[in-house]
Motif scaffolding. Structure first.
Motif, PDB file in Angstrom:
ATOM      1  N   ASP A  98       0.917  -1.186  -0.055  1.00 47.99           N
ATOM      2  CA  ASP A  98      -0.116  -0.105   0.051  1.00 47.99           C
ATOM      3  C   ASP A  98       0.790   1.204   0.031  1.00 47.99           C
ATOM      4  O   ASP A  98       0.447   2.410   0.539  1.00 47.99           O
ATOM      5  N   ILE A  99       2.162   1.323  -0.573  1.00 49.00           N
ATOM      6  CA  ILE A  99       2.938   2.188  -0.670  1.00 49.00           C
ATOM      7  C   ILE A  99       2.988   2.778  -2.065  1.00 49.00           C
ATOM      8  O   ILE A  99       2.949   1.818  -3.283  1.00 49.00           O
ATOM      9  N   GLU A 100       2.992   4.088  -2.207  1.00 52.36           N
ATOM     10  CA  GLU A 100       3.004   4.465  -3.755  1.00 52.36           C
ATOM     11  C   GLU A 100       4.330   4.875  -4.335  1.00 52.36           C
ATOM     12  O   GLU A 100       5.220   5.364  -3.596  1.00 52.36           O
ATOM     13  N   GLY A 101       4.348   4.736  -5.492  1.00 55.07           N
ATOM     14  CA  GLY A 101       5.700   5.027  -6.391  1.00 55.07           C
ATOM     15  C   GLY A 101       5.473   5.895  -7.366  1.00 55.07           C
ATOM     16  O   GLY A 101       4.303   5.642  -7.997  1.00 55.07           O
ATOM     17  N   LEU A 102       6.246   6.768  -8.012  1.00 52.45           N
ATOM     18  CA  LEU A 102       5.986   7.549  -9.243  1.00 52.45           C
ATOM     19  C   LEU A 102       7.137   7.001 -10.139  1.00 52.45           C
ATOM     20  O   LEU A 102       8.332   6.993  -9.948  1.00 52.45           O
ATOM     21  N   ILE A 103       6.517   6.614 -11.447  1.00 55.73           N
ATOM     22  CA  ILE A 103       7.193   6.662 -12.597  1.00 55.73           C
ATOM     23  C   ILE A 103       7.298   7.954 -13.194  1.00 55.73           C
ATOM     24  O   ILE A 103       6.298   8.446 -13.812  1.00 55.73           O
ATOM     25  N   HIS A 104       8.427   8.666 -13.213  1.00 50.98           N
ATOM     26  CA  HIS A 104       8.426  10.052 -13.901  1.00 50.98           C
ATOM     27  C   HIS A 104       8.520   9.587 -15.458  1.00 50.98           C
ATOM     28  O   HIS A 104       8.672   8.659 -16.063  1.00 50.98           O
ATOM     29  N   VAL A 105       7.808  10.887 -16.183  1.00 52.40           N
ATOM     30  CA  VAL A 105       7.569  10.788 -17.584  1.00 52.40           C
ATOM     31  C   VAL A 105       8.894  10.407 -17.938  1.00 52.40           C
ATOM     32  O   VAL A 105       9.003   9.627 -19.308  1.00 52.40           O
ATOM     33  N   SER A 106       9.923  10.929 -17.489  1.00 52.74           N
ATOM     34  CA  SER A 106      11.244  10.802 -18.178  1.00 52.74           C
ATOM     35  C   SER A 106      11.819   9.192 -17.953  1.00 52.74           C
ATOM     36  O   SER A 106      12.893   8.936 -18.603  1.00 52.74           O
ATOM     37  N   GLU A 107      11.069   8.422 -17.206  1.00 55.87           N
ATOM     38  CA  GLU A 107      11.620   7.214 -16.674  1.00 55.87           C
ATOM     39  C   GLU A 107      10.547   5.997 -17.370  1.00 55.87           C
ATOM     40  O   GLU A 107      10.580   4.995 -17.007  1.00 55.87           O
ATOM     41  N   ILE A 108       9.660   6.397 -18.047  1.00 55.22           N
ATOM     42  CA  ILE A 108       8.824   5.638 -18.725  1.00 55.22           C
ATOM     43  C   ILE A 108       9.223   4.648 -19.901  1.00 55.22           C
ATOM     44  O   ILE A 108       9.286   3.439 -20.118  1.00 55.22           O
ATOM     45  N   SER A 109       9.984   5.394 -20.698  1.00 59.42           N
ATOM     46  CA  SER A 109      10.551   4.708 -21.918  1.00 59.42           C
ATOM     47  C   SER A 109      11.701   5.398 -22.511  1.00 59.42           C
ATOM     48  O   SER A 109      12.033   6.580 -21.993  1.00 59.42           O
ATOM     49  N   TRP A 110      12.594   4.739 -23.067  1.00 52.49           N
ATOM     50  CA  TRP A 110      13.769   5.383 -23.707  1.00 52.49           C
ATOM     51  C   TRP A 110      13.233   6.241 -24.819  1.00 52.49           C
ATOM     52  O   TRP A 110      14.240   7.188 -25.240  1.00 52.49           O
ATOM     53  N   GLU A 111      12.128   5.949 -25.404  1.00 50.73           N
ATOM     54  CA  GLU A 111      11.868   6.856 -26.535  1.00 50.73           C
ATOM     55  C   GLU A 111      10.962   8.136 -25.926  1.00 50.73           C
ATOM     56  O   GLU A 111      10.899   8.369 -24.843  1.00 50.73           O
ATOM     57  N   ARG A 112      10.775   8.892 -26.747  1.00 53.84           N
ATOM     58  CA  ARG A 112      10.246  10.300 -26.262  1.00 53.84           C
ATOM     59  C   ARG A 112       8.834  10.077 -25.918  1.00 53.84           C
ATOM     60  O   ARG A 112       7.921   9.649 -26.729  1.00 53.84           O
ATOM     61  N   VAL A 113       8.340  10.617 -24.745  1.00 50.59           N
ATOM     62  CA  VAL A 113       7.001  10.068 -24.283  1.00 50.59           C
ATOM     63  C   VAL A 113       6.021  11.575 -24.106  1.00 50.59           C
ATOM     64  O   VAL A 113       6.571  12.468 -23.477  1.00 50.59           O
ATOM     65  N   LYS A 114       5.045  11.514 -24.906  1.00 52.64           N
ATOM     66  CA  LYS A 114       4.002  12.653 -24.847  1.00 52.64           C
ATOM     67  C   LYS A 114       3.237  12.785 -23.755  1.00 52.64           C
ATOM     68  O   LYS A 114       3.094  13.768 -22.832  1.00 52.64           O
ATOM     69  N   HIS A 115       2.843  11.654 -23.453  1.00 52.19           N
ATOM     70  CA  HIS A 115       1.874  11.518 -22.134  1.00 52.19           C
ATOM     71  C   HIS A 115       1.750  10.256 -21.672  1.00 52.19           C
ATOM     72  O   HIS A 115       1.817   9.127 -22.307  1.00 52.19           O
ATOM     73  N   PRO A 116       1.764   9.815 -20.157  1.00 53.01           N
ATOM     74  CA  PRO A 116       1.822   8.730 -19.754  1.00 53.01           C
ATOM     75  C   PRO A 116       0.760   7.561 -20.260  1.00 53.01           C
ATOM     76  O   PRO A 116       1.062   6.484 -20.337  1.00 53.01           O
ATOM     77  N   GLN A 117      -0.133   8.346 -20.525  1.00 56.54           N
ATOM     78  CA  GLN A 117      -1.616   7.495 -21.041  1.00 56.54           C
ATOM     79  C   GLN A 117      -1.166   6.843 -22.309  1.00 56.54           C
ATOM     80  O   GLN A 117      -1.920   5.813 -22.727  1.00 56.54           O
ATOM     81  N   ASP A 118      -0.300   7.293 -23.040  1.00 57.43           N
ATOM     82  CA  ASP A 118       0.208   6.406 -24.320  1.00 57.43           C
ATOM     83  C   ASP A 118       0.878   5.190 -23.972  1.00 57.43           C
ATOM     84  O   ASP A 118       1.189   4.449 -25.073  1.00 57.43           O
ATOM     85  N   HIS A 119       1.282   4.904 -22.868  1.00 52.40           N
ATOM     86  CA  HIS A 119       2.152   3.815 -22.282  1.00 52.40           C
ATOM     87  C   HIS A 119       1.494   2.989 -21.210  1.00 52.40           C
ATOM     88  O   HIS A 119       1.646   1.937 -21.253  1.00 52.40           O
TER      89      HIS A 119
END
Length: 607
Positions: A343-364
């Protein structure tokens, strides 16, 4: 008289009062009296006659079981008087002395002597009233018991120490206004039954009114209780309190008369929910004391501190570099929030989602999706984990580095142009940057578009990789030889060179070479004589020989001087002439000296 129905508003008010009074503990009916005494009764009792007075008497128990009091009159004669059953009930077992009020009753013609009646209640009443008058005059406090509610306040039995004494008839009725009942807003139920000291504010014997107050007494008692309560408090102590008030930033809890702040941040460990979702008014809580400051009357308590911090329990499990599994619970512009099994939350920052350029997290990601992540770090203050999804993927820059080591020449195309350089495509996922300073050896463009355009097919050299910043540095100019190496060797300062005049400027004669290099002989350096315009000393196509005086690498200009060369040559010639003259002079002196040595001296001739 014709009866009329009760007004609707009055009926409603009556119902509300009945509902409020349900469950309220009331005083016995014979104690629920108006908060004043009977002045006529008092004046009647105060008319001291032959017998109407208070006497100290002995208690006797007759054979018939009747209680009798005995006393002596002014002449010393013992007189006995039987107590009524009601009066006798006021005596305690084994009591031998009592104060009674003797009252002379009217007798019939057949009765001989005075008829006396003894009353313990009336004696107590008169004694209490005398004590009350004395206390009012001296402003002393008087004991009393709050009996019941009345309009605007409460009824009080002054002179009684508790309900038992009140039941025995002790106490003079007085009025306690609601505003003077306590120093804070206690409920009526909390005030009824209070026994203690009261201050007599008003005493009107004619009207039978006594008005009292316990506000000052209550303030003193509250201050004393609070001081004792503060002295018992210490940090990390476990206390029990009741929620008194709920505000936006927390709740106030009453602890033995002290208001403690239960801040929103100290409710639960994982997040800050609305206060009313965690506690409710009147709720009794076990809390831990976090801060005690008696001087500033500040007391802070915590609810979450009563349980272990789940974040501390998982520190070892989620160390940096640990692979974990969680569920996406929220998506924002700056990243995705993932809830772990604890029940602990963590954050995947938009820069840590993919090596490719990410426009919005909802795309992944989508909410509810289970994901594998790597722990990058732990923020104990924000109580969040820093997570990365791309850390579990192969770094595309590392793959490119394996395919194209540093120094590799690659044919590619210009993908985009920015102010600081151009991006070239290396593969489907990685771009390389050619900085504006790496476009040309000799040109100094203000913008990369002065040299290249989007879509141009070019060759580049891979200069280096930054896997952390996902950057590949490339060079366009290094695909060609560096002309400066040849130029700096040829045009060393002090070296004699030739130039062919190709054009004139106000500054002098110029030769323009391939690569943008310019050889300049300024007007002042064309001749030893003063030259105003280069055309006066030379012409287009003429060859000039001079000495290199400066190589301006930044502006690609080589400055030479014909005048300095001439001066240098003349100086050398003159020095050579001087050297030759010295040599000839030395030879003549040697010859003369030799001839002189061979000639006879005067002395020899005389001989």
């Amino acid at each position: 008289m014709e009866s009329r129905p009760m007004d609707k508003q009055k009926r409603t008010s009556g119902k509300k009062r009945n509902r409020r009074n349900q469950g309220r503990k009331s005083a016995p009916s014979h104690l629920d009296q108006a908060p004043h005494f009977d002045p006529d009764k008092l004046m009647e009792m105060a008319d001291v006659g032959d017998w109407n007075a208070v006497y100290d008497a002995s208690v006797l128990i007759e054979e018939e079981g009747k209680a009798t009091v005995a006393f002596r009159d002014a002449s010393g004669q013992e007189i006995k008087c039987v107590l009524s059953e009601q009066e006798a009930a006021l005596l305690t077992e084994g009591q031998t002395a009592v104060r009674v009020y003797l009252e002379e009753k009217k007798t019939t013609e057949e009765e001989v002597g005075p008829k006396l009646e003894a009353s313990i209640l009336k004696a107590r009443y008169l004694d209490n009233f005398k004590s009350l008058e004395a206390s009012f005059g001296s402003q002393e406090r008087v004991n009393g018991v709050v009996l019941a509610d009345t309009k605007g306040g409460f009824s009080v039995a002054l002179g009684a120490k508790d309900f038992d004494e009140v039941l025995q008839g002790a106490g003079i009725r007085a009025f306690l206004p609601r505003r003077d009942a306590s120093s804070n807003r206690l409920g009526r139920e909390e005030i009824r039954g209070i026994a203690g000291e009261f201050h007599v504010k008003e005493l009107d014997v004619a009207k039978g009114n006594v008005v009292v107050s316990r506000k000052v007494v209550a303030s003193e008692l509250e201050a004393q209780a609070q001081a004792e309560a503060w002295s018992r408090l210490e940090e990390d102590q476990v206390v029990v309190g009741q929620v008194k008030n709920i505000v936006r930033y927390g709740a106030f809890v009453s602890l033995n008369g002290i208001d403690a702040l239960l801040h929103q941040n100290d409710l639960v460990w994982d997040k800050n929910p609305p206060v009313h979702e965690v506690v409710r008014l009147g709720q009794t809580l076990e809390l831990k004391v976090l801060e005690v400051n008696p001087d500033e009357k500040r007391l802070r308590v915590g609810l979450k501190q009563m349980t272990p911090d789940p974040f501390e329990l998982i520190k070892e499990k989620y160390e940096e570099g640990t692979q974990a599994h969680g569920t996406v619970v929220a998506l924002t512009d700056f990243g995705a929030f993932v809830k772990m099994p604890e029940d602990i939350e963590g954050l995947i920052h938009v820069s840590e989602i993919s090596w490719e350029r990410v426009k919005h997290p909802q795309d992944h990601f989508e909410i509810g999706q289970e994901v594998d992540v790597m722990v990058l770090g732990m923020d104990s203050v924000a109580r969040k984990l820093s997570l990365s999804a791309k850390a579990l993927q192969k770094n595309p820059v590392e793959k490119i580095a394996e395919t194209y080591p540093e120094g590799t020449r690659i044919s590619t195309s210009v993908k985009s142009i920015v102010d600081f350089g151009v991006f070239v495509s290396l593969d489907a996922h990685v771009d390389g940057l050619v900085h504006i300073g790496e476009l040309s050896w000799t040109q100094r463009p203000q913008h990369p578009s002065e040299i290249l355009e989007e879509g141009d097919e070019i060759e580049i050299i891979v200069m280096g990789y930054d896997t952390q910043r996902q950057r590949v540095s490339c060079s366009y100019k290094r695909t060609k030889p560096d002309p400066f190496k040849e130029w700096e060797e040829k045009y060393k300062v002090g070296q004699t060179v030739e130039m062919t005049v190709t054009r004139f400027t106000d500054r002098g004669a110029i030769e323009e070479l391939d690569g943008g290099l310019v050889v300049l002989c300024a007007n002042r350096d064309l001749s030893e004589e003063k030259v105003h315009r280069a055309q006066e000393a030379t012409k287009i196509g003429a060859t000039l020989e001079g000495v290199v005086t400066e190589f301006d690498r930044r502006h690609l200009v080589v400055n030479i001087s014909v005048k300095r060369l001439l001066q240098s040559e003349r100086k050398e010639a003159y020095q050579a002439y001087l050297d030759k003259q010295d040599e000839d002079s030395n030879q003549r002196m040697t010859l003369g000296d030799a001839l002189k040595a061979q000639l006879p001296t005067t002395e020899d001739s005389d001989a």
